[in-house]
Design a protein around this motif. Structure first.
Motif, PDB file in Angstrom:
ATOM      1  N   SER A   1      41.087 -69.625  20.722  1.00 39.74           N
ATOM      2  CA  SER A   1      40.829 -68.965  19.441  1.00 39.74           C
ATOM      3  C   SER A   1      41.443 -67.567  19.412  1.00 39.74           C
ATOM      4  O   SER A   1      41.666 -66.946  20.454  1.00 39.74           O
ATOM      5  CB  SER A   1      39.322 -68.853  19.189  1.00 39.74           C
TER       6      SER A   1
ATOM      7  N   ASP B   1      35.355 -64.991  16.524  1.00 40.22           N
ATOM      8  CA  ASP B   1      36.576 -65.770  16.337  1.00 40.22           C
ATOM      9  C   ASP B   1      36.870 -65.895  14.844  1.00 40.22           C
ATOM     10  O   ASP B   1      35.956 -65.973  14.018  1.00 40.22           O
ATOM     11  CB  ASP B   1      36.417 -67.163  16.951  1.00 40.22           C
TER      12      ASP B   1
ATOM     13  N   THR C   1      37.078 -72.522  14.028  1.00 42.58           N
ATOM     14  CA  THR C   1      37.799 -71.327  14.458  1.00 42.58           C
ATOM     15  C   THR C   1      39.297 -71.600  14.533  1.00 42.58           C
ATOM     16  O   THR C   1      39.733 -72.698  14.865  1.00 42.58           O
ATOM     17  CB  THR C   1      37.298 -70.837  15.824  1.00 42.58           C
TER      18      THR C   1
END
Length: 468
Positions: free
Chosen positions: A68, A123, A173
């Motif tokens: 991420s 994230d 994410t």
């Protein structure tokens, strides 16, 4: 205007060269493939970057395509890909001034009113990335749903599971591979980002008491949440952008209440606005039917509308919140346990709206710490005490450790008796015993809130903050 091919080349040269700020360069050759990208869906884009000797990876030869990234990393990639912010210039500004590395990127986007959270502790979500890309490319202030549809319509995304709003997976994410692919396709589609500030179609500032629900929905579209209150009206909550945080109380198809802590976002009573001092406001308030002065606010009623001006005692009694209510809608208030959930959500929103208006990143909701906050509120309500330390001599930090929460920094706020989270929030903001500092502490990252009522339905509020 740059040609598409030139934009694409520019994208490759600018974005891939800085793709991971934390990554360490590894030797790349035209035929190199990272050990963890074989058969990956984004392999063609990653291979092309490697072929141009512009890819960054890790010392072990991996690319970590599913790792991420943060909002600041994605924003920097976007602006460097279009060469509107030069990496060397951004570095020099940050290095010479002691500012964060992402200052120049955020400053550029902020001046153009691009949709950002200014939160680098969490994230970055796919929906947030879609809104940033679509809005900056189209020049329109789009919602997440509108932005996702724009990406799908423009063939820039086929979603994660399907080319639909639901299939896009807005709450997922954003990964390294997805970020690279999104921006590569955007560069091929859009030669230049819009440089003029976005002007939203949202016109909630024209909505006032007595207006219809239809007018509100026409001006502002659907709310992000609808919550019950202790009154007969429900809050229509707009919290998609905390710098434009607004609440509209709706009852029987009419707006009977409103609240904001952001300037110029609601119909201003008598021209009073966020940022004015209470002295300035009082000078233009005339013919009030009654008024009340409290430590945290000044309240007056004119023509059946009760207006509450929440002040910051730490800043020359500056107005930092405005609430209006139709007096007839607030004659009776009834608390019940069903308000625990909406109250805890609103207390969380108010803290983030306060931080955002002061340029501090928003906090991330944390469910484990929220359970601790809720348990402490319940404990205070049931055992009838009001303290950070419970009758068993457990401190907030004891409770966190017992729940297995590891932290580098933590704090707790508690409040008691305030009629709703709005009044509790401003009492905490005017505190001289550390509550205000917790709300505004830029080193804290996560927040959980909990509300409970005792047998007389008096509310107990708890905010638990921490950084992992």
């Amino acid at each position: 205007m740059l040609s598409t091919s030139k934009a694409t080349k520019r994208f490759i040269a600018a974005v891939i060269a800085m793709f991971l700020l934390a990554a360490v360069p590894v030797n790349s050759y035209a035929d190199s493939i990272f050990t963890d990208t074989r058969s990956h869906w984004a392999e063609p884009y990653i291979n092309r970057a490697a072929a141009d000797k512009l890819a960054l990876g890790y010392p072990d030869g991996t690319f970590k395509p599913n790792k991420s990234i943060s909002e600041s990393e994605f924003l920097a990639m976007l602006l460097r890909s279009y060469e509107v912010v030069q990496a060397s210039e951004a570095y020099d500004i940050a290095n010479n001034s002691g500012l964060p590395w992402h200052y120049s990127y955020y400053n550029y986007a902020y001046k153009r009113n691009w949709p950002l959270t200014f939160d680098n502790t969490a994230d970055y979500r796919r929906g947030q990335a879609a809104m940033l890309m679509a809005s900056s490319a189209s020049g329109k202030a789009l919602t997440e749903t509108e932005a996702i549809q724009w990406l799908i319509d423009e063939k820039l995304s086929t979603g994660r599971t399907a080319a639909t709003i639901a299939g896009f997976d807005r709450d997922g994410t954003l990964t390294r591979a997805e970020a690279l692919t999104f921006l590569y396709k955007l560069a091929e589609h859009t030669a230049e980002l819009q440089s003029q500030p976005l002007h939203s179609n949202d016109d909630r500032s024209t909505i006032g008491i007595h207006d219809t629900l239809d007018k509100l929905l026409t001006a502002a579209a659907k709310p992000d949440r609808i919550d019950s209150t202790e009154y007969s009206y429900s809050w229509y909550i707009y919290n998609n952008r905390y710098d434009h945080f607004q609440l509209y109380g709706v009852e029987n198809g009419r707006v009977v209440a409103l609240f904001t802590n952001a300037a110029n976002t609601i119909a201003r009573p008598l021209g009073i606005n966020i940022g004015m001092t209470l002295t300035e406001a009082k000078s233009i308030i005339v013919n009030q039917q009654k008024s009340i002065t409290k430590p945290d606010y000044y309240q007056y009623t004119i023509s059946g509308i009760c207006t509450t001006l929440f002040i910051d005692k730490h800043d020359n009694d500056t107005i930092i919140g405005i609430q209006q209510q139709l007096a007839s809608s607030i004659q009776a208030k009834v608390h019940s346990s069903s308000l625990q959930e909406p109250y805890k959500q609103l207390l969380f929103d108010l803290a983030n709206a306060e931080r955002t208006r002061r340029g501090i990143h928003a906090l991330t909701w944390d469910e484990p710490i929220s359970k601790i906050a809720a348990a402490h509120s319940k404990d205070m309500a049931e055992r009838l005490f009001f303290s950070h330390t419970n009758p068993d001599d457990q401190s907030p930090f004891d409770r966190m450790r017992d729940a297995g929460i590891k932290y580098s920094l933590a704090s707790e706020n508690i409040a008691y008796g305030y009629q709703n989270p709005i009044f509790a929030h401003f009492a905490l903001m005017n505190s001289t015993t550390g509550h205000r500092k917790s709300i505004l502490n830029s080193k804290l990252s996560f927040l959980g809130t909990g509300i409970a009522f005792n047998e007389t339905l008096t509310p107990y509020y708890t905010q638990s903050f921490y950084t992992k």
